[in-house]
Scaffold this motif. Structure first.
Motif, mmCIF file in Angstrom:
data_model
loop_
_atom_site.group_PDB
_atom_site.id
_atom_site.type_symbol
_atom_site.label_atom_id
_atom_site.label_comp_id
_atom_site.label_asym_id
_atom_site.label_seq_id
_atom_site.Cartn_x
_atom_site.Cartn_y
_atom_site.Cartn_z
ATOM 1 N N LYS A 708 -18.186 -1.070 14.748
ATOM 2 C CA LYS A 708 -17.740 0.252 14.389
ATOM 3 C C LYS A 708 -16.057 0.330 14.141
ATOM 4 C CE LYS A 708 -16.403 3.653 16.906
ATOM 5 N NZ LYS A 708 -15.176 4.159 17.173
ATOM 6 N N ASP A 709 -15.521 -0.284 15.207
ATOM 7 C CA ASP A 709 -14.031 -0.457 15.105
ATOM 8 C C ASP A 709 -13.472 -1.378 14.161
ATOM 9 O OD1 ASP A 709 -13.876 1.344 17.130
ATOM 10 O OD2 ASP A 709 -13.805 -0.160 18.833
ATOM 11 N N GLU A 710 -14.258 -2.602 14.051
ATOM 12 C CA GLU A 710 -14.022 -3.595 13.134
ATOM 13 C C GLU A 710 -14.086 -3.151 11.685
ATOM 14 O OE1 GLU A 710 -16.092 -7.228 13.693
ATOM 15 O OE2 GLU A 710 -15.052 -7.568 15.711
ATOM 16 N N CYS A 711 -14.970 -2.642 11.438
ATOM 17 C CA CYS A 711 -15.273 -1.532 10.132
ATOM 18 C C CYS A 711 -14.438 -0.752 9.789
ATOM 19 C CB CYS A 711 -16.799 -1.100 10.145
ATOM 20 S SG CYS A 711 -17.187 -0.344 8.183
ATOM 21 N N LEU A 712 -13.903 0.051 10.684
ATOM 22 C CA LEU A 712 -12.980 1.056 10.432
ATOM 23 C C LEU A 712 -11.693 0.436 10.278
ATOM 24 C CD1 LEU A 712 -13.979 3.962 12.776
ATOM 25 C CD2 LEU A 712 -14.242 3.734 10.301
ATOM 26 N N SER A 713 -11.341 -0.530 10.969
ATOM 27 C CA SER A 713 -10.029 -1.371 10.755
ATOM 28 C C SER A 713 -9.965 -1.787 9.420
ATOM 29 C CB SER A 713 -9.834 -2.391 11.862
ATOM 30 O OG SER A 713 -8.716 -3.036 11.867
ATOM 31 N N ASP A 714 -11.080 -2.602 9.011
ATOM 32 C CA ASP A 714 -10.827 -3.266 7.898
ATOM 33 C C ASP A 714 -10.734 -2.290 6.806
ATOM 34 O OD1 ASP A 714 -11.515 -5.894 6.121
ATOM 35 O OD2 ASP A 714 -13.004 -4.379 5.431
ATOM 36 N N PHE A 715 -11.576 -1.136 6.741
ATOM 37 C CA PHE A 715 -11.297 -0.104 5.537
ATOM 38 C C PHE A 715 -9.994 0.581 5.594
ATOM 39 C CE2 PHE A 715 -11.988 4.350 4.193
ATOM 40 C CZ PHE A 715 -12.322 4.079 2.735
ATOM 41 N N LYS A 716 -9.307 0.545 6.807
ATOM 42 C CA LYS A 716 -8.257 1.158 6.813
ATOM 43 C C LYS A 716 -7.075 0.323 6.293
ATOM 44 C CE LYS A 716 -4.647 2.787 10.178
ATOM 45 N NZ LYS A 716 -4.358 3.121 11.664
ATOM 46 N N GLN A 717 -7.160 -1.104 6.514
ATOM 47 C CA GLN A 717 -6.345 -1.810 6.032
ATOM 48 C C GLN A 717 -6.544 -1.992 4.350
ATOM 49 O OE1 GLN A 717 -4.096 -3.848 7.670
ATOM 50 N NE2 GLN A 717 -3.057 -4.367 5.740
ATOM 51 N N ARG A 718 -7.840 -1.830 4.019
ATOM 52 C CA ARG A 718 -7.828 -1.856 2.437
ATOM 53 C C ARG A 718 -7.102 -0.549 1.804
ATOM 54 N NH1 ARG A 718 -14.213 -2.261 1.200
ATOM 55 N NH2 ARG A 718 -13.121 -1.978 -0.928
ATOM 56 N N LEU A 719 -7.044 0.363 2.478
ATOM 57 C CA LEU A 719 -6.517 1.429 1.910
ATOM 58 C C LEU A 719 -5.000 1.230 1.881
ATOM 59 C CD1 LEU A 719 -8.703 4.476 3.631
ATOM 60 C CD2 LEU A 719 -8.647 3.756 1.371
ATOM 61 N N ILE A 720 -4.515 1.030 3.026
ATOM 62 C CA ILE A 720 -3.138 0.286 3.073
ATOM 63 C C ILE A 720 -2.616 -0.671 2.050
ATOM 64 C CG2 ILE A 720 -1.195 -0.558 4.613
ATOM 65 C CD1 ILE A 720 -2.911 0.512 7.085
ATOM 66 N N ASN A 721 -3.418 -1.693 1.784
ATOM 67 C CA ASN A 721 -3.196 -2.482 0.884
ATOM 68 C C ASN A 721 -3.335 -2.025 -0.662
ATOM 69 O OD1 ASN A 721 -3.001 -4.560 2.858
ATOM 70 N ND2 ASN A 721 -5.317 -5.349 2.472
ATOM 71 N N LYS A 722 -4.278 -1.016 -0.867
ATOM 72 C CA LYS A 722 -4.196 -0.300 -2.179
ATOM 73 C C LYS A 722 -3.041 0.633 -2.269
ATOM 74 C CE LYS A 722 -7.076 2.481 -4.930
ATOM 75 N NZ LYS A 722 -8.561 3.282 -5.195
ATOM 76 N N ALA A 723 -2.540 1.205 -1.249
ATOM 77 C CA ALA A 723 -1.377 1.974 -1.613
ATOM 78 C C ALA A 723 -0.064 0.929 -1.794
ATOM 79 C CB ALA A 723 -0.956 2.901 -0.328
ATOM 80 N N ASN A 724 0.149 0.002 -1.124
ATOM 81 C CA ASN A 724 1.315 -1.062 -1.123
ATOM 82 C C ASN A 724 1.197 -1.458 -2.432
ATOM 83 O OD1 ASN A 724 1.890 -0.422 1.462
ATOM 84 N ND2 ASN A 724 0.524 -2.213 2.391
ATOM 85 N N LEU A 725 0.016 -1.736 -3.170
ATOM 86 C CA LEU A 725 -0.131 -2.277 -4.500
ATOM 87 C C LEU A 725 0.296 -1.382 -5.310
ATOM 88 C CD1 LEU A 725 -1.139 -4.522 -6.335
ATOM 89 C CD2 LEU A 725 -3.434 -3.608 -6.321
ATOM 90 N N ILE A 726 0.026 0.090 -5.342
ATOM 91 C CA ILE A 726 0.297 0.753 -6.395
ATOM 92 C C ILE A 726 1.922 1.204 -6.051
ATOM 93 C CG2 ILE A 726 0.171 3.512 -7.010
ATOM 94 C CD1 ILE A 726 -2.861 3.440 -5.906
#
Length: 809
Positions: A708-726
């Motif tokens: 659960k922690d790894e999945c949430l951490s991975d999803f959080k990093q994906r959201l951060i990467n998408k924000a950084n890309l925009i």
């Protein structure tokens, strides 16, 4: 009828005199008797009522026993609702009221027909007639049946050949010789007396034939005369009565429930009315029907003319005139002001009948098994449901010569949904003439096709829809030796073409028609008046005599003249037998001109006119040949259509339209496959992390928390990467716009108008991209926390991480 009327009037007068005597006697007794005997009068009245009640109870009304009831063999009563099998307490009360009403009616009117009040239904349960109607249905009057149950077929028009105004009248010109050269006819050596005797003999033969024909007609009329009806005036039938006043109905009229035809209440075939009812009440006709239904007044609020059974608040009101309304005594209202009206109304129970539901298939069938046969006098009508017959036949009317219906006179067949647009086929058995009628839309624009045989070069008449043809052809008549065509609306004003043929040397075959056309002897053409040309130059009739090598012209006649100009050309070959070219000579053109003109006498004018006529003759021969080919093509097409008799099916008829059905099924299959593909391609956030563990191993509590922690951490990093890309794209677009603006400030003086337009366009597009990126970044910042929480809740509810549920339970 007059004797019966006088007898009825005498009985009514005697009853009135007796009632007046009884009333006078009652008033006298009341004045002479003391007040103390009122109790004795009350007792006497009660005894009279009990005697009347006893007499009424002894009267038996065997109505239901005489009515035919449904049997269990015809209807499965097990599937019927409870309302068909039992009566509610309110319905039982209504039946008691109806039974009491019927007893009183039979006592007061013993000579009239028993009332039709409560017949047995399918389950042999008595039901009041008004409860068999649903509120949406119309009232049914109970009427005497027609004088005769036979129905009549409307007369059919006989097509009589009339003279065609477009057909030319060919007159043969005869040369009249001078009187001194006239040949005397030979003497007539026949006996005038013998001729008169022969004429007299022929007249006697014709008179004898007429007499025999008249006797035969009288015999047939006597045989066809209807026999006396023993049940005249005794039959009772139910009809629908529509009263005027509502829904813009101007007058009362009847509707036959079996045929749906409407009839006026003044129709002589209606002998009278016993009673009528609707879903609210029941009325008895108290009017005299000696003049059928012509004098009946359908004012249901008048209790003198229509006796009602139930006293309700919604009963029809009496129609009063203004004089009657103004003459009402107001003192009665004042006297009754203090009295309380007792509620004696009875509400009609709801209908026990289920709502009639007719499926589209049953509605289209129209009759049992989709076929119905109606036998008339000297005629038989057959009806079929659409698409029941493969050839589209929906109706056939056969008329016969005799009453036994053995000798057929003619047959009419109606078709629907035919691809060849065939609508009606008329077959005359006497002349063996067949006539086909088409609706607009045929490939050859056919309207009517009359023929005796489908073989070519036989007698036939073909009519076309002129608006669907470019040549304006209206009708084409063909025989073995002629062909006549009628036109309308052509630019060359051609109205008529008639071609004469001579017999072929070889016989005709459909395959050799083009190579072996019929030899043409004569072509006659007629033209409408062309207002753009003078009448003396506008050709009215043109005749090509091919065998005689002559061309005849007749021009239109002017309004102020009584005759028209004519011209005839002698058509010769271009060269003689020696090969020398023939020159135009004056004897090759014979003309008659009402007003001679100089230019028409010149040989050059006559030569040019003859050359033009030769070209027109060649063109006319070619058009006649094309008309023959078109007739052969039409015959071949009609044979193929009659053999195939393909039916058209609407695209909305999904049950019969196979193409539409296959297309719909294919679309449903594609949508189903797309739905399955979407379900399979849905994101599974746990799949990459579960792949790291051995397959089939049960997760421990520690492993579930770690996944659960790894999945949430991975999803959080994906959201951060998408924000950084925009954000990076936003900063890049902003920097490029700033550089472009700086370049514009430095080179503004030297820029051309085209460069300035390019710069402004770039700035507009860059600002649009920056605005879109800014909106996406703001939206991502708002939705990212919500997406994170949604994923976390989804992981807690995932059955594969069951240990997490135990921790937070």
């Amino acid at each position: 009828m007059e004797v019966l009327r006088e007898k009825v009037e005498e009985e009514e007068e005697a009853e009135r005199e007796e009632a007046a005597e009884r009333a006078e006697w009652a008033r006298t007794e009341k004045m002479m008797r003391p007040v103390e005997v009122r109790k004795e009068e009350t007792t006497l009245t009660q005894e009279m009522l009990r005697d009347l009640e006893k007499k009424l109870s002894e009267i038996q009304i065997p109505i239901s026993a005489e009515l035919p009831a449904f049997t269990k063999d015809t209807i499965d009563i097990s599937k019927l609702p409870v309302s068909y099998k039992t009566n509610t307490p309110k319905e039982e009360h209504l039946l008691q009221v109806a039974d009491n009403f019927s007893r009183q009616y039979s006592h007061l009117c013993p000579d009239r027909v028993h009332l039709f009040l409560h017949p047995l239904n399918e389950c042999e349960v008595p039901k009041f007639v008004s409860t068999t109607l649903r509120p949406t249905l119309m009232p049914y009057p109970e009427l005497y049946n027609w004088d005769s149950c036979a129905q009549f077929v409307s007369d059919f028009l006989t097509m009589v050949p009339l003279p065609d105004p477009l057909k030319p009248t060919v007159q043969k010109e005869e040369k009249v010789l001078p009187k001194k050269y006239t040949i005397r006819p030979p003497r007539d050596l026949c006996s005038r007396f013998e001729q008169e005797q022969e004429v007299k003999k022929q007249q006697e033969i014709r008179a004898q034939e007429k007499k025999q024909l008249r006797e035969e007609e009288e015999r047939l009329m006597e045989a066809e005369k209807a026999k006396p009806d023993a049940l005249h005036g005794l039959r009772v039938h139910s009809w629908v009565l529509v009263l005027s006043g509502k829904r813009e109905v101007p007058e009362n009229f009847f509707i036959d429930a079996f045929t749906g035809h409407s009839y006026s209440t003044q129709d002589e075939r209606f002998l009278g009315i016993e009673s009528l009812w609707n879903h609210k009440n029941y009325w008895i006709n108290m009017q005299d029907c000696w003049n059928c239904c012509k004098d009946l007044i359908f004012d249901l609020g008048d209790p003198v003319r229509w006796e009602y059974m139930l006293l309700g608040t919604d009963k029809s009101q009496l129609s009063l005139t203004e004089e009657d309304d103004s003459g009402i005594n107001d003192e009665d209202d004042v006297e009754n002001l203090g009295k309380e009206d007792e509620d004696k109304s009875f509400d009609m129970p709801h209908s026990w009948v289920e709502q009639i539901e007719i499926s589209p298939e049953a509605f289209e069938t129209r009759c049992p098994n989709g076929k119905k046969v109606i036998q008339y006098k000297r005629a038989k009508l057959e009806k079929w449901a659409p698409y029941l017959n493969s050839n589209g036949l929906v109706s056939r009317l056969t008329t016969y010569e005799d009453l036994e219906c053995t000798n057929i006179l003619e047959i009419k067949e109606w078709y629907q949904n035919r691809e060849d647009m065939l609508e009606l086929k008329h077959i005359n058995k006497t002349t063996d003439l067949k006539t086909d009628y088409f609706k607009p839309g045929h490939p050859q624009a056919l309207r009517v096709h009359s023929y005796k045989s489908m073989q070519p070069e036989m007698d036939r008449v073909i009519e076309f829809y002129e608006m669907a043809r470019v040549d304006g052809l209206i009708k084409r008549e063909e025989t073995a030796r002629t062909m006549t065509e009628y036109y309308q609306g052509r630019p060359d004003f051609l109205s008529y073409r008639h071609a004469n043929f001579r017999p072929r040397v070889k016989k005709l075959a459909l395959s050799s028609a083009e190579s072996n056309p019929r030899p043409i002897v004569k072509i006659t053409e007629q033209f409408f008046r062309n207002p753009a040309k003078p009448a003396e130059e506008d050709v009215a009739e043109r005749v090509f005599l091919l065998a005689e090598e002559r061309i005849q012209l007749r021009y239109h006649c002017r309004d102020d003249h009584i005759t028209a100009s004519k011209r005839e050309f002698l058509r010769r070959t271009e060269v003689d037998s020696k090969g020398n070219k023939i020159i135009m000579t004056p004897d090759m053109c014979i003309s008659f001109e009402v007003e001679p003109m100089e230019h028409t006498k010149k040989l050059l004018y006559q030569y040019e006119a003859m050359m033009h006529l030769k070209r027109e003759e060649k063109l006319s021969r070619h058009q006649v040949w094309e008309s023959e080919l078109e007739v052969l093509e039409i015959l071949k097409l009609r044979e193929e259509e009659e053999a195939a008799h393909t039916l058209t099916i609407s695209i909305y008829d999904t049950k019969r339209n196979e193409k539409s059905k296959e297309y719909r099924e294919a679309m449903e299959r594609v949508m189903h496959e797309e739905h399955l593909r979407q379900v399979e391609t849905q994101l599974d956030y746990l799949a990459p992390f579960l792949a790291q563990l051995p397959p089939g191993e049960k997760l421990t509590r520690w492993q579930a928390v770690r996944l659960k922690d790894e999945c949430l951490s991975d999803f959080k990093q994906r959201l951060i990467n998408k924000a950084n890309l925009i954000q990076s794209r936003f900063e890049k677009e902003t920097q490029e716009l700033q550089k472009k603006q700086q370049w514009y400030q430095e080179n503004q003086v030297t820029l051309t108008p085209e460069d300035e337009d390019l710069y402004l366009s770039y700035c507009s597009q860059a600002m649009f991209r920056i605005r879109i990126l800014e909106q996406r970044l703001n939206r991502h910042k708002e939705l990212a926390p919500l997406k994170y929480l949604a994923l976390e809740e989804k992981l807690y509810k995932d059955p594969r991480l069951g240990e997490l549920q135990k921790i937070f339970a």
